[in-house]
Design an enzyme around this catalytic site. Sequence first.
Site, PDB file in Angstrom:
ATOM      1  N   TYR A  52      39.724  18.402  78.786  1.00 14.82           N
ATOM      2  CA  TYR A  52      38.511  17.823  78.199  1.00 14.82           C
ATOM      3  C   TYR A  52      37.380  17.825  79.225  1.00 14.82           C
ATOM      4  O   TYR A  52      36.259  18.260  78.950  1.00 14.82           O
ATOM      5  CB  TYR A  52      38.816  16.396  77.733  1.00 14.82           C
ATOM      6  CG  TYR A  52      37.610  15.579  77.336  1.00 14.82           C
ATOM      7  CD1 TYR A  52      37.040  15.716  76.074  1.00 14.82           C
ATOM      8  CD2 TYR A  52      37.042  14.657  78.215  1.00 14.82           C
ATOM      9  CE1 TYR A  52      35.922  14.954  75.701  1.00 14.82           C
ATOM     10  CE2 TYR A  52      35.940  13.887  77.845  1.00 14.82           C
ATOM     11  CZ  TYR A  52      35.391  14.043  76.596  1.00 14.82           C
ATOM     12  OH  TYR A  52      34.292  13.294  76.245  1.00 14.82           O
ATOM     13  N   GLU A  97      34.058  11.775  82.594  1.00 12.58           N
ATOM     14  CA  GLU A  97      35.363  12.350  82.963  1.00 12.58           C
ATOM     15  C   GLU A  97      35.179  13.518  83.921  1.00 12.58           C
ATOM     16  O   GLU A  97      36.097  13.862  84.666  1.00 12.58           O
ATOM     17  CB  GLU A  97      36.114  12.820  81.706  1.00 12.58           C
ATOM     18  CG  GLU A  97      36.592  11.697  80.806  1.00 12.58           C
ATOM     19  CD  GLU A  97      37.785  10.934  81.378  1.00 12.58           C
ATOM     20  OE1 GLU A  97      38.622  11.544  82.049  1.00 12.58           O
ATOM     21  OE2 GLU A  97      37.863   9.708  81.150  1.00 12.58           O
ATOM     22  N   SER A 132      30.102  13.902  79.872  1.00  9.44           N
ATOM     23  CA  SER A 132      31.094  12.840  80.027  1.00  9.44           C
ATOM     24  C   SER A 132      31.347  12.504  81.487  1.00  9.44           C
ATOM     25  O   SER A 132      31.407  13.391  82.352  1.00  9.44           O
ATOM     26  CB  SER A 132      32.409  13.273  79.388  1.00  9.44           C
ATOM     27  OG  SER A 132      33.436  12.377  79.758  1.00  9.44           O
TER      28      SER A 132
HETATM   29  P1  NDP Z   1      34.252  10.932  67.992  1.00  5.51           P
HETATM   30  O1  NDP Z   1      35.556  11.562  68.256  1.00  5.51           O
HETATM   31  O2  NDP Z   1      34.199   9.593  67.346  1.00  5.51           O
HETATM   32  O3  NDP Z   1      33.349  11.930  67.135  1.00  5.51           O
HETATM   33  C1  NDP Z   1      33.238  13.289  67.433  1.00  5.51           C
HETATM   34  C2  NDP Z   1      33.090  14.079  66.150  1.00  5.51           C
HETATM   35  O4  NDP Z   1      33.230  15.465  66.474  1.00  5.51           O
HETATM   36  C3  NDP Z   1      34.154  13.785  65.107  1.00  5.51           C
HETATM   37  O5  NDP Z   1      33.723  12.778  64.214  1.00  5.51           O
HETATM   38  C4  NDP Z   1      34.381  15.105  64.405  1.00  5.51           C
HETATM   39  O6  NDP Z   1      33.565  15.249  63.250  1.00  5.51           O
HETATM   40  C5  NDP Z   1      33.936  16.123  65.438  1.00  5.51           C
HETATM   41  N1  NDP Z   1      35.136  16.781  66.004  1.00  5.51           N
HETATM   42  C6  NDP Z   1      36.294  16.220  66.371  1.00  5.51           C
HETATM   43  N2  NDP Z   1      37.163  17.152  66.803  1.00  5.51           N
HETATM   44  C7  NDP Z   1      36.507  18.318  66.716  1.00  5.51           C
HETATM   45  C8  NDP Z   1      36.871  19.652  66.985  1.00  5.51           C
HETATM   46  N3  NDP Z   1      38.086  19.955  67.451  1.00  5.51           N
HETATM   47  N4  NDP Z   1      35.968  20.602  66.751  1.00  5.51           N
HETATM   48  C9  NDP Z   1      34.740  20.288  66.294  1.00  5.51           C
HETATM   49  N5  NDP Z   1      34.354  19.043  65.988  1.00  5.51           N
HETATM   50  C10 NDP Z   1      35.225  18.076  66.208  1.00  5.51           C
HETATM   51  O7  NDP Z   1      33.474  10.871  69.407  1.00  5.51           O
HETATM   52  P2  NDP Z   1      32.408   9.785  69.927  1.00  5.51           P
HETATM   53  O8  NDP Z   1      31.438   9.492  68.848  1.00  5.51           O
HETATM   54  O9  NDP Z   1      33.136   8.693  70.599  1.00  5.51           O
HETATM   55  O10 NDP Z   1      31.673  10.609  71.079  1.00  5.51           O
HETATM   56  C11 NDP Z   1      30.571  11.481  70.803  1.00  5.51           C
HETATM   57  C12 NDP Z   1      30.499  12.528  71.887  1.00  5.51           C
HETATM   58  O11 NDP Z   1      30.333  11.897  73.144  1.00  5.51           O
HETATM   59  C13 NDP Z   1      31.750  13.388  72.009  1.00  5.51           C
HETATM   60  O12 NDP Z   1      31.347  14.686  72.373  1.00  5.51           O
HETATM   61  C14 NDP Z   1      32.508  12.751  73.152  1.00  5.51           C
HETATM   62  O13 NDP Z   1      33.341  13.679  73.800  1.00  5.51           O
HETATM   63  C15 NDP Z   1      31.363  12.286  74.032  1.00  5.51           C
HETATM   64  N6  NDP Z   1      31.664  11.156  74.891  1.00  5.51           N
HETATM   65  C16 NDP Z   1      32.119   9.976  74.347  1.00  5.51           C
HETATM   66  C17 NDP Z   1      32.374   8.899  75.151  1.00  5.51           C
HETATM   67  C18 NDP Z   1      32.850   7.599  74.581  1.00  5.51           C
HETATM   68  O14 NDP Z   1      33.229   6.709  75.363  1.00  5.51           O
HETATM   69  N7  NDP Z   1      32.832   7.413  73.270  1.00  5.51           N
HETATM   70  C19 NDP Z   1      32.183   8.963  76.617  1.00  5.51           C
HETATM   71  C20 NDP Z   1      31.624  10.219  77.064  1.00  5.51           C
HETATM   72  C21 NDP Z   1      31.400  11.251  76.215  1.00  5.51           C
HETATM   73  P3  NDP Z   1      34.104  16.000  61.911  1.00  5.51           P
HETATM   74  O15 NDP Z   1      35.573  15.680  61.790  1.00  5.51           O
HETATM   75  O16 NDP Z   1      33.294  15.339  60.836  1.00  5.51           O
HETATM   76  O17 NDP Z   1      33.814  17.427  62.097  1.00  5.51           O
END
Ligand code: NDP
Length: 315
Positions: free
Chosen positions: A149, A127, A125
């Site tokens: 994060y 961030e 990220s």
């Molecule tokens: P989302 O939050 O939409 O999806 C992440 C998925 O991870 C969720 O659908 C969930 O699936 C699972 N999740 C959520 N919380 C937890 C937890 N506490 N423990 C384990 N699993 C968890 O994220 P994005 O699709 O937007 O992003 C994908 C990845 O890219 C993430 O790692 C994010 O941090 C990173 N990222 C995103 C950016 C953006 O702008 N979108 C920018 C930079 C990085 P379920 O509930 O089915 O288990």
Amino acid sequence: MKTALVTGISGQDGAYLAKLLLEKGYHVCGTSRDAQMSSFKNLERLNIRTDVQLESVALNDFRSVIQVLFKIRPDEIYNLAGQSSVSLSFEQPVETQDSIYLGALNLLESIRFTGKAIKLYNAGSSECFGNLNGMAADENTPFRPKSPYAVAKAAAFWQVANYREAYNIFACSGILFNHESPLRPERFVTQKIAQAARRISQGKQKSLQLGNIEIQRDWGWAPEYVEAMFLMLQQDQAEDFVIATGKSHRLQDFVAVAFASVGLDWRKYTTSDKALFRPTEIMIGRGDASKAARKLGWKPKYKMADVARLMVEAT
Ligand code: NDP
């Protein structure tokens, strides 16, 4: 036929990436913490719910991770799972660290344990860079994380790099700047704005309270960003890449475009509330993706204004 394992397939990026991989002829297996209970509404929205195999995996549990690797035998793993909200990470720092850092480490250890040539993409990220006062960050910019994060993402980044160097595992991180789409949950400010613009235009909401509207971000279009993830795993050598548009805009500019697309002047409806400010905030985020352009042939087409307008149109 290649097999891809996508962790966090229920999320925004997971859904778009799954669609892309299916189009490329992959067998796609996706994981959720609870595949029986998750609604997978993003997969339904993209009409691919029944085209992917779904498994329950707790990434912070080594047994759960190694088990799915033995079962699925993936050629490529895209690790997109984890607590993904910066603001929630201030409330749930341990859960954030566990899901991001331990999740990545368990995947790396599992790949090492199997001894197979499995390629790993890990979701890094922007961030991690912290405040750069408007300077564009590239792959050589040092990390100065400003949230639980970002600290977790930085730790996972270095763990990925270490496994690549120490064990010759094909593992890389994409350092992605913000990317948005209609699949973003409303907890994220861009979707909050898009939904508010629509509701206010329909008389269903009166006003929109935001935190700091002076912050600047480099906003891109999620479906384009998952293409970069795929391209990273098609290289001969694993390398990390910054993915960004190279342009940053104030949050209030995003609001202005969103409201204008429903014929409203944002100033009449929006307030900035100090109570919604984060304990520590990155003021300007901007990335330099020239390495991705050079080595992956990746260039973004969508700009912030396209993103804001398309998000409102999809509401
Ligand atoms: P989302 O939050 O939409 O999806 C992440 C998925 O991870 C969720 O659908 C969930 O699936 C699972 N999740 C959520 N919380 C937890 C937890 N506490 N423990 C384990 N699993 C968890 O994220 P994005 O699709 O937007 O992003 C994908 C990845 O890219 C993430 O790692 C994010 O941090 C990173 N990222 C995103 C950016 C953006 O702008 N979108 C920018 C930079 C990085 P379920 O509930 O089915 O288990």
